[in-house]
Scaffold this motif. Sequence first.
Motif, PDB file in Angstrom:
ATOM      1  N   LEU A 185       0.828  -1.198   0.000  1.00 11.34           N
ATOM      2  CA  LEU A 185       0.000   0.000   0.000  1.00 11.34           C
ATOM      3  C   LEU A 185       0.866   1.251   0.000  1.00 11.34           C
ATOM      4  O   LEU A 185       2.031   1.222   0.411  1.00 11.34           O
ATOM      5  N   THR A 186       0.286   2.357  -0.426  1.00 10.83           N
ATOM      6  CA  THR A 186       0.978   3.642  -0.409  1.00 10.83           C
ATOM      7  C   THR A 186       0.081   4.704   0.209  1.00 10.83           C
ATOM      8  O   THR A 186      -1.145   4.527   0.287  1.00 10.83           O
ATOM      9  N   ASP A 187       0.688   5.809   0.628  1.00 13.38           N
ATOM     10  CA  ASP A 187      -0.117   6.932   1.079  1.00 13.38           C
ATOM     11  C   ASP A 187      -0.537   7.762  -0.127  1.00 13.38           C
ATOM     12  O   ASP A 187      -0.268   7.394  -1.282  1.00 13.38           O
ATOM     13  N   SER A 188      -1.201   8.894   0.112  1.00  8.93           N
ATOM     14  CA  SER A 188      -1.731   9.697  -0.992  1.00  8.93           C
ATOM     15  C   SER A 188      -0.637  10.293  -1.874  1.00  8.93           C
ATOM     16  O   SER A 188      -0.896  10.688  -3.011  1.00  8.93           O
ATOM     17  N   ASN A 189       0.590  10.341  -1.355  1.00 10.25           N
ATOM     18  CA  ASN A 189       1.705  10.875  -2.136  1.00 10.25           C
ATOM     19  C   ASN A 189       2.480   9.790  -2.866  1.00 10.25           C
ATOM     20  O   ASN A 189       3.488  10.074  -3.526  1.00 10.25           O
ATOM     21  N   THR A 233       5.207   0.892   4.887  1.00  6.59           N
ATOM     22  CA  THR A 233       5.947  -0.303   5.286  1.00  6.59           C
ATOM     23  C   THR A 233       6.362  -0.212   6.751  1.00  6.59           C
ATOM     24  O   THR A 233       6.313   0.857   7.374  1.00  6.59           O
ATOM     25  N   LEU A 234       6.792  -1.333   7.279  1.00  4.68           N
ATOM     26  CA  LEU A 234       7.342  -1.427   8.629  1.00  4.68           C
ATOM     27  C   LEU A 234       8.618  -2.244   8.586  1.00  4.68           C
ATOM     28  O   LEU A 234       8.716  -3.218   7.828  1.00  4.68           O
ATOM     29  N   THR A 273      -7.024   1.729   9.475  1.00  2.00           N
ATOM     30  CA  THR A 273      -6.085   2.465   8.621  1.00  2.00           C
ATOM     31  C   THR A 273      -5.735   1.647   7.384  1.00  2.00           C
ATOM     32  O   THR A 273      -5.680   2.180   6.269  1.00  2.00           O
ATOM     33  N   LEU A 274      -5.521   0.343   7.562  1.00  2.00           N
ATOM     34  CA  LEU A 274      -5.241  -0.523   6.421  1.00  2.00           C
ATOM     35  C   LEU A 274      -6.456  -0.624   5.499  1.00  2.00           C
ATOM     36  O   LEU A 274      -6.321  -0.609   4.266  1.00  2.00           O
TER      37      LEU A 274
END
Length: 534
Positions: A306-310, A315-316, A460-461
């Motif tokens: 997954l990615t954020d809006s940018n 990741t962790l 959130t996921l």
Amino acid sequence: MKAKKILTSVLMCGFLSAPLMNVSAANSDTNTTTKYSLKFNSNNYTEETATVDGKTITYRAYEKIVYVKNPVDTKYEIMNIYVPEEYYEGTSIGSYNADTAPIFFPNTVGGYMPAEPGSPGLDERSGEPNAALVALSKGYVVAEPGARGRTTQNESGEYTGKAPAAIVDLKAAVRYLRYNDKIMPGDAEKIISNGTSAGGALSALLGATGNSKDYDSYLKKLGAANERDDIFAVSSYAAITDLDHADMAYEWLFNGINDYKKLVISSDTDYHIQREMVEGTLTEDQIQVSNELSALFPNYVNSLKLTDSNGTPLTLNKNGNGTFKEYVKSFVMDSAQKALDSGTDLSSLTWITIKDGKVTNLDFDQYVQYVGRMKTPSAFDGLDLTNAENELFGTSTTKAQHFTQYSLENSTVSSTLADASLIKMMNPLYYIGAKGTTTSSYWRIRQGTVDNDTSLAVPTLLSAKLENSGFNVDFSMPWDQSHGGDYDLDELFEWTDNIVASSKDSPSSNSKKRATNTSNNGKDSNVNKNAKSS
């Protein structure tokens, strides 16, 4: 919505809540032999009025409608439908009329227990109008489905509500509404589901799995209408979902916090839920389980890609730190800023950094300490099979099962693992944007910042998966809000009004218009004031 009072009166019309059937039904809550009609009976209702904030509304109550031909349990596989009287008089409420009114579809499921359908009235906790009553006052048609749950049994003692029964029932209720779309008020292309906790998870699951063939055999067995079961939008509060990864998500957030205040839930013979808080400290064995589960979570997060809006990958690292943790933190900071802007005094919270009226940083680990642990590991797939979710994944003859490989391998009792297909059918993440599935276009997800019933990572996921798949998502973490829902009804219905307005020219809306133009505006000739039977 603020309400000083609500006054209700009832006028009996037609036969009181008697379902329209093909044959006579026996008086049994678990009738499995009666065949029920799927056609909506517009003459079978009571007329009710309510006064909210000085405004009187009149509506028709169609109650205890069996929504499948072959119900397993007619105490729960029923639906209450409420329609503003204006829609039988040819008038409008705001911008809505009998053809265009959205259908608000709230479920009352909690703890994956069986749930009878709700009704408009006052919220027992706040004394304010509940979501159904607010929806009616705003011109929505309200359809409240009941559903089987993990403890439902038939006369032979067999369990009838284990997974995936609850979501199958909600899908069947949606199909009933779409099957009757041309003969009852409301637009079945604008169904908006709503739920809290397990009900929030089912609301999300309903929105994610539209028309998936995975559920077809269950729906066919019930005699559900041969219609689509996708819905327009999802409202989900405090969802207990992503169950097969919820244990590791919970320990990722609360690992290292060993004191807890655990909510113990039980029920009586009438399925009334009882709650009790029990304090304690994790044992050495439980701390070891927490460490092991927490260590599993990074690989799961990273596997989702997954990615954020940018476009930044979420990741962790092996220690549980990384961009995904910062992403979760950003929602908490946004919530704190909104609270600060509204006048909330945050000065006593030393883990928040505020400069010139702006929240500039937050010590996430201290924030989690502030929230505190509620559940012991494993939080959902209990090693001793005593958790509610273990019961959800039982069978017709087995009370409870494991649903994660970790808990099966570390089980403290003799146990079995639920079928993988059933585990999949209870997790919306497997279906979002999947081939052959129609996922809802619009989502509103709320998780309070002090809600410790599940990990903040879970919603959130869900939100990130939806956004990455191109869906419209409104996700936030209301400040200092604990586990619960329907606490912001004005904002909820402002959102629903906006998404309905923004989609007026969508293909689904145009499809509805074409259908209505060929059948008396899509409504049966009985849908007018003359339909009343006294």
